[in-house]
Structures are given as C-alpha cells and as structure tokens.
Design an enzyme around this catalytic site. Structure first.
Site, PDB file in Angstrom:
ATOM      1  N   GLU A   1      -4.738  10.590   7.814  1.00  0.00           N
ATOM      2  CA  GLU A   1      -3.627   9.687   7.519  1.00  0.00           C
ATOM      3  C   GLU A   1      -2.681  10.397   6.556  1.00  0.00           C
ATOM      4  O   GLU A   1      -3.094  11.277   5.794  1.00  0.00           O
ATOM      5  CB  GLU A   1      -4.120   8.396   6.859  1.00  0.00           C
ATOM      6  CG  GLU A   1      -5.084   7.596   7.724  1.00  0.00           C
ATOM      7  CD  GLU A   1      -5.376   6.201   7.168  1.00  0.00           C
ATOM      8  OE1 GLU A   1      -5.149   5.228   7.891  1.00  0.00           O
ATOM      9  OE2 GLU A   1      -5.832   6.109   6.007  1.00  0.00           O
TER      10      GLU A   1
ATOM     11  N   GLN B   1       4.722   0.504   1.947  1.00  0.00           N
ATOM     12  CA  GLN B   1       4.085  -0.415   2.894  1.00  0.00           C
ATOM     13  C   GLN B   1       3.994  -1.786   2.219  1.00  0.00           C
ATOM     14  O   GLN B   1       3.353  -1.919   1.161  1.00  0.00           O
ATOM     15  CB  GLN B   1       2.680   0.098   3.253  1.00  0.00           C
ATOM     16  CG  GLN B   1       2.700   1.327   4.134  1.00  0.00           C
ATOM     17  CD  GLN B   1       3.140   0.994   5.543  1.00  0.00           C
ATOM     18  OE1 GLN B   1       2.360   0.500   6.357  1.00  0.00           O
ATOM     19  NE2 GLN B   1       4.407   1.230   5.864  1.00  0.00           N
TER      20      GLN B   1
ATOM     21  N   PHE C   1       4.790   1.160  10.056  1.00  0.00           N
ATOM     22  CA  PHE C   1       3.760   1.867   9.305  1.00  0.00           C
ATOM     23  C   PHE C   1       4.399   3.024   8.514  1.00  0.00           C
ATOM     24  O   PHE C   1       5.599   3.221   8.532  1.00  0.00           O
ATOM     25  CB  PHE C   1       2.681   2.383  10.265  1.00  0.00           C
ATOM     26  CG  PHE C   1       1.529   1.424  10.458  1.00  0.00           C
ATOM     27  CD1 PHE C   1       1.668   0.061  10.217  1.00  0.00           C
ATOM     28  CD2 PHE C   1       0.289   1.879  10.896  1.00  0.00           C
ATOM     29  CE1 PHE C   1       0.608  -0.819  10.381  1.00  0.00           C
ATOM     30  CE2 PHE C   1      -0.789   1.004  11.075  1.00  0.00           C
ATOM     31  CZ  PHE C   1      -0.630  -0.337  10.819  1.00  0.00           C
ATOM     32  N   SER C   2       3.547   3.805   7.869  1.00  0.00           N
ATOM     33  CA  SER C   2       4.019   4.815   6.920  1.00  0.00           C
ATOM     34  C   SER C   2       4.867   5.904   7.564  1.00  0.00           C
ATOM     35  O   SER C   2       4.750   6.199   8.756  1.00  0.00           O
ATOM     36  CB  SER C   2       2.823   5.451   6.222  1.00  0.00           C
ATOM     37  OG  SER C   2       2.307   4.530   5.300  1.00  0.00           O
TER      38      SER C   2
ATOM     39  N   TRP D   1      -8.793   1.377  -0.644  1.00  0.00           N
ATOM     40  CA  TRP D   1      -8.963   0.449   0.484  1.00  0.00           C
ATOM     41  C   TRP D   1     -10.266  -0.351   0.377  1.00  0.00           C
ATOM     42  O   TRP D   1     -10.378  -1.436   0.938  1.00  0.00           O
ATOM     43  CB  TRP D   1      -8.931   1.209   1.820  1.00  0.00           C
ATOM     44  CG  TRP D   1      -7.540   1.483   2.301  1.00  0.00           C
ATOM     45  CD1 TRP D   1      -6.961   2.704   2.483  1.00  0.00           C
ATOM     46  CD2 TRP D   1      -6.542   0.522   2.670  1.00  0.00           C
ATOM     47  NE1 TRP D   1      -5.671   2.561   2.932  1.00  0.00           N
ATOM     48  CE2 TRP D   1      -5.390   1.235   3.064  1.00  0.00           C
ATOM     49  CE3 TRP D   1      -6.508  -0.869   2.707  1.00  0.00           C
ATOM     50  CZ2 TRP D   1      -4.216   0.601   3.491  1.00  0.00           C
ATOM     51  CZ3 TRP D   1      -5.340  -1.508   3.120  1.00  0.00           C
ATOM     52  CH2 TRP D   1      -4.220  -0.771   3.507  1.00  0.00           C
TER      53      TRP D   1
ATOM     54  N   ASN E   1       0.840  -1.201   0.000  1.00  0.00           N
ATOM     55  CA  ASN E   1       0.000   0.000   0.000  1.00  0.00           C
ATOM     56  C   ASN E   1       0.872   1.247   0.000  1.00  0.00           C
ATOM     57  O   ASN E   1       1.738   1.331  -0.874  1.00  0.00           O
ATOM     58  CB  ASN E   1      -1.127  -0.029   1.033  1.00  0.00           C
ATOM     59  CG  ASN E   1      -0.753  -0.273   2.463  1.00  0.00           C
ATOM     60  OD1 ASN E   1      -0.438  -1.395   2.842  1.00  0.00           O
ATOM     61  ND2 ASN E   1      -0.796   0.752   3.296  1.00  0.00           N
ATOM     62  N   ASP E   2       0.697   2.193   0.883  1.00  0.00           N
ATOM     63  CA  ASP E   2       1.238   3.554   0.732  1.00  0.00           C
ATOM     64  C   ASP E   2       2.692   3.664   0.258  1.00  0.00           C
ATOM     65  O   ASP E   2       3.554   2.928   0.733  1.00  0.00           O
ATOM     66  CB  ASP E   2       1.227   4.281   2.088  1.00  0.00           C
ATOM     67  CG  ASP E   2      -0.059   4.148   2.831  1.00  0.00           C
ATOM     68  OD1 ASP E   2      -1.009   3.585   2.313  1.00  0.00           O
ATOM     69  OD2 ASP E   2      -0.086   4.616   3.986  1.00  0.00           O
TER      70      ASP E   2
HETATM   71  C1  FRU Z   1      -2.920   4.607   4.982  1.00  0.00           C
HETATM   72  C2  FRU Z   1      -2.474   3.765   6.175  1.00  0.00           C
HETATM   73  C3  FRU Z   1      -1.550   4.581   7.057  1.00  0.00           C
HETATM   74  C4  FRU Z   1      -0.779   3.522   7.792  1.00  0.00           C
HETATM   75  C5  FRU Z   1      -0.632   2.464   6.730  1.00  0.00           C
HETATM   76  C6  FRU Z   1      -0.645   1.053   7.255  1.00  0.00           C
HETATM   77  O1  FRU Z   1      -3.236   3.877   3.856  1.00  0.00           O
HETATM   78  O2  FRU Z   1      -3.606   3.313   6.878  1.00  0.00           O
HETATM   79  O3  FRU Z   1      -2.225   5.493   7.913  1.00  0.00           O
HETATM   80  O4  FRU Z   1       0.443   3.980   8.279  1.00  0.00           O
HETATM   81  O5  FRU Z   1      -1.695   2.638   5.813  1.00  0.00           O
HETATM   82  O6  FRU Z   1      -0.285   0.141   6.266  1.00  0.00           O
END
Ligand code: FRU
Length: 467
Positions: A197, A38, A78-79, A290, A21-22
């Site tokens: 976020e 991520q 996490f991010s 998401w 993800n991010d």
């Molecule tokens: C956003 C998020 C961030 C978090 C990450 C977890 O997409 O929810 O806030 O750090 O993804 O994977």
C-alpha cells in the site's frame, strides 16, 4: 473509563470532525503546504472515502478547506498524490496558472475494482474530475492502488509508483493523462512479504552521490504476524523502506539489508509519504494503527485520526549501511524559547510540549500525572525503548493493550553521544532518537494531562511548549 481529557492535538493535523486515515496529495504550491487525506466526514469510523483538504504555511497551524474529492460513479476516492504541473504538460491550465493534478484510486465499493483517476484544479481548492477517467484501467487485479507521482530525471517525464498486490509497479507519462507501465519491484523477495500500500519513491543526496529510496506500507499476512513479536512482525501493518537506485523504469534494491528497514519503530506511523514540489524530502504519516484506530478514545474529543509532524529526511551512512534519519520540520520557532530541565522531576505547564536533549551515555525521561499514569523513554547502551504500557487508557482495544504494542524498542544506532528530540501533543508522542535514525510514533491516551517530567542519567534536556 470516561475521561474529561481533551485529546485534540495543538500542532498535529486532525480532521475537523470524524474519521481520517492516510495523508494524500501532499504538495507545496505558492507558499502553502497542501495536505489532502482519506476522509469519511459522516462518522468517526472508516466509510466511503473522500479527500479532505487543509493547508498550512508553517507546518504547525492548519487551515481546513472544503472537501476536495467526493465519491462518483467509478467509486470512492482512495489514496494518491498531487503534482503541480508547472509546464502545463496536461493542458488543463497554462504556464501562468499551472494546474494542480490529483492522481488517485477510484475504488468501486461493490466490486472492489481499483483503477487510477485524475482531477485538476486551477485555484488549488476546487477540483474538476477528468472526463477520460480512469487513466490507468484495471481488468480485475485485486489491490491495485495508491499512485504516487514523481519526476523522472532520467526520462525527463513524470513517473508514478503504485501498489499492485505483493509488488509495486512503475508507470511513466509525458502529459499526466496517458500512462504506460515501465517496470515493477517485487517487494516480498527483498523484505517482508504482504499486500503493498501507499508506495513512494524519491532520490536523496548522500556522501556517495545520489541514491533512491522506495517506501512501502504493507499488510502482513496473519500467519506471519506476531510470531516473534519483534519490531517487524508484531502488528498487522508496517511501513518499510529500501535503498537503491532508479534506472528510469524501475527501482533497484542495491543496498540489501538482512533485516527490514523501518522508518519508524513505534506502533503509530503508517502510509507515510513525501511532499511533491519541495527540494527537501519531507514526510508525513498517519499517526494511527489499523489494528485499533477505529476504537481510539479520541472520538470523545470529536475526531479519529491524526498525522505525524512533518519530518525532513536525510540518508546517512552508518556502520550498518545507509539509513534514513529524520528531524522535525517547522518546530524551530517553538524551540527558540526553551527551558533547561534539572535532574529529577520538573513541573509541566501544558500537555503539548517538546524536548531536545543531548545524551552522553544512558538515561531515562518520564512523563507522569497524579493518576499514576506514565510514559517512559529509556536509553541504554544497547537499545532505546518507549514504554507506554502504563500511559493511560488501554482497555478500549485488545491489540492496543498487548505488551508487544505497549513496549516499543529499537537497537541503538550510535555508540557515542547523540541527540534526542521529543514532541508530546495531547495524545501523540513522537521521539526521534539517535540523531533521528530511530523514530518512534506512539498514541497515548492519559486520563488527565501529564504534570511532571523526570530526567535521570546522562541526559541534558531543554523543554519548550507547543502553544
Ligand atoms: C492504507 C489504505 C490504502 C487505501 C486507503 C483506503 O491505509 O488501505 O491502501 O487507498 O487506505 O482508505
């Protein structure tokens, strides 16, 4: 339905395998753009987060590097962001060999406690975690994450912005290890209200001098979602931005807008942030959603999760006020060999292609294949639509199938002639309409490649290939 179509994009970044993800820690150093992300390397769905790592010199061809950060006793990773500490303020390196510092959230998987931590690298590939972590501790405030470091020109030090529930908070530091809180910005009273976020905060030059932009991705409360089904509330997550100033302690929303400002009107651009250590402001977002990313049929092609192309940003004065405008960065070389399209249908020789078009009125651009699947981009006097309702596979998830997700629309920002840039790469469509003021990023999953492109109306288009 099974497809033999290979969804792996050619120039868009995707993980070597499994879940992403991010975008995280984007930073330019020694001629290479670094992208961390991520990453759950063990399965094609979200799990204990790591930081994956890749580099590129041209923003098109990516080289995978070893996973940069693994979960530890403080939690999973996490991010967050990276900074090239050129003055060695942290003392982790030297002036000759400045350290790269990753500032990230440690997320405890059992208690969900979120605290900020750092790790440093001298070869920009292998990272050592700091023994003094966490560097911003947390007593128990929920949703306290995603630190983004930026240079604070007023205090001549580093600042960071992080998500803190429904607000974002600002901190500053002289050594990247000791941080103190300087202010906060209440997102909800200035636009949509939800759990913040992945914030980012940066200056841009305008014809009226320097202005600052604050970008916040946000989880919207379920009771606020899908009410009007407009661009702002149809999905559970959205990214918005504010234009204003930064006083050294916090962001001030000076250019208030009645409607939330969106950096993208499509369904698939979330958690977008900018590169550190570049003069120009260049953004990459997670080109997924998401609501359905975990069911995306790209798993058949060995991955889940893709990034947008790099987009350079400008802040442009429009009739409605200051707005971000975007152009693709890195595609110039591909555009050098392009073919003018005729009105009506033209044959496509690859399912990774781009289009640059002059729009002098209204018109339509359609991609189609012989299974009857098609994507339609329509420019009218009032609006631009990107319709992917008949583009390919859609029954893999109920939100993806919804009309409000399939028909992406945005009001025109320009009345006169304009330019539109389009990139299609296997399963991702990016449209920068109205001179880049109206971007759309949309995931599409055709059962077989599109074979024809149709252009009608007041549009003169040139086609180029991505490979
Ligand atoms: C956003 C998020 C961030 C978090 C990450 C977890 O997409 O929810 O806030 O750090 O993804 O994977």
């Amino acid at each position: 339905m099974q497809t033999k179509n290979n969804y792996r994009p050619v120039v868009h970044f995707t993980p070597p395998a499994n879940w992403m993800n991010d975008p995280n820690g984007m930073v330019y150093a020694n001629g290479r753009y670094h992208l961390f992300y991520q990453y759950y390397p063990a399965a094609p769905y979200w799990g204990p987060m790591h930081w994956g790592h890749a580099v590129t010199r041209d923003l098109l061809r990516w080289e995978h590097l070893p996973t940069a950060l693994y979960p530890d006793e403080l939690g999973c990773i996490f991010s967050g962001s990276c900074v090239l500490d050129k003055e060695n303020l942290s003392g982790f390196g030297s002036l000759e060999n400045p350290p790269m510092i990753a500032v990230y959230t440690s997320h405890n998987t059992t208690t969900h406690l979120e605290q900020q931590s750092i790790a440093y690298s001298l070869d920009y590939e292998h990272f050592e975690k700091y023994y003094g972590n966490p560097i911003i501790a947390n007593e128990g405030q929920p949703d306290f994450r995603d630190p983004k470091v930026f240079w604070n020109p007023i205090k001549q030090c580093y600042s960071l912005v992080l998500a803190a529930g429904k607000n974002v908070e600002f901190y500053s530091s002289r050594n990247l290890k000791d941080w103190e809180k300087t202010g906060e910005f209440q997102a909800g009273i200035h636009g949509l209200g939800g759990i913040c976020e992945c914030p980012d905060c940066f200056p841009l030059q305008t014809e009226d001098g320097e202005k600052w932009v604050l970008i916040i991705s946000m989880i919207l409360p379920p009771e606020e979602t899908g009410k009007e089904n407009n661009a702002f509330d149809r999905m559970s997550h959205i990214t918005q931005y504010y234009v204003g100033s930064f006083d050294g302690n916090t962001f001030i929303d000076t250019e208030k807008s009645d409607i939330p400002l969106l950096p993208d009107f499509g369904t698939d651009n979330y958690a977008a942030v900018t590169f550190q250590n570049l003069d120009e402001k260049v953004m990459i977002g997670w080109a997924d959603n998401w609501d359905y990313a975990a069911q995306a049929p790209t798993a058949e092609s060995g991955f889940r999760g893709k990034m947008t192309l790099a987009r350079e940003m400008k802040l442009v004065k429009t009739e409605q006020g200051y707005r971000l405008s975007f152009s693709f960065k890195g595609t110039e070389a591909l555009e050098a060999v392009s073919f003018p399209l005729t009105q009506g249908d033209n044959r496509l020789h690859s399912d990774s292609f781009g289009l640059k078009a002059a729009v002098n009125g209204t018109g339509k651009i359609v991609f189609r294949n012989s299974s009857g699947e098609f994507v339609e981009i329509t420019v009218t006097e009032e609006e631009i639509t990107v319709d992917r309702r008949h583009a390919g596979q859609s029954s893999f998830q109920q939100d993806y199938e919804k009309e409000s997700y399939g028909l992406n629309r945005a009001p025109r920002q320009l009345r006169d002639s304009s330019e539109i840039e389009i990139i299609f790469d296997k399963c991702i469509l990016e449209v920068l309409a109205d001179n880049g003021l109206t971007p759309f990023t949309v995931s599409v999953f055709p059962l077989q490649p599109y074979e024809k492109i149709g252009v009608t109306g007041d549009i003169q288009a040139k086609l180029f290939y991505l490979c």
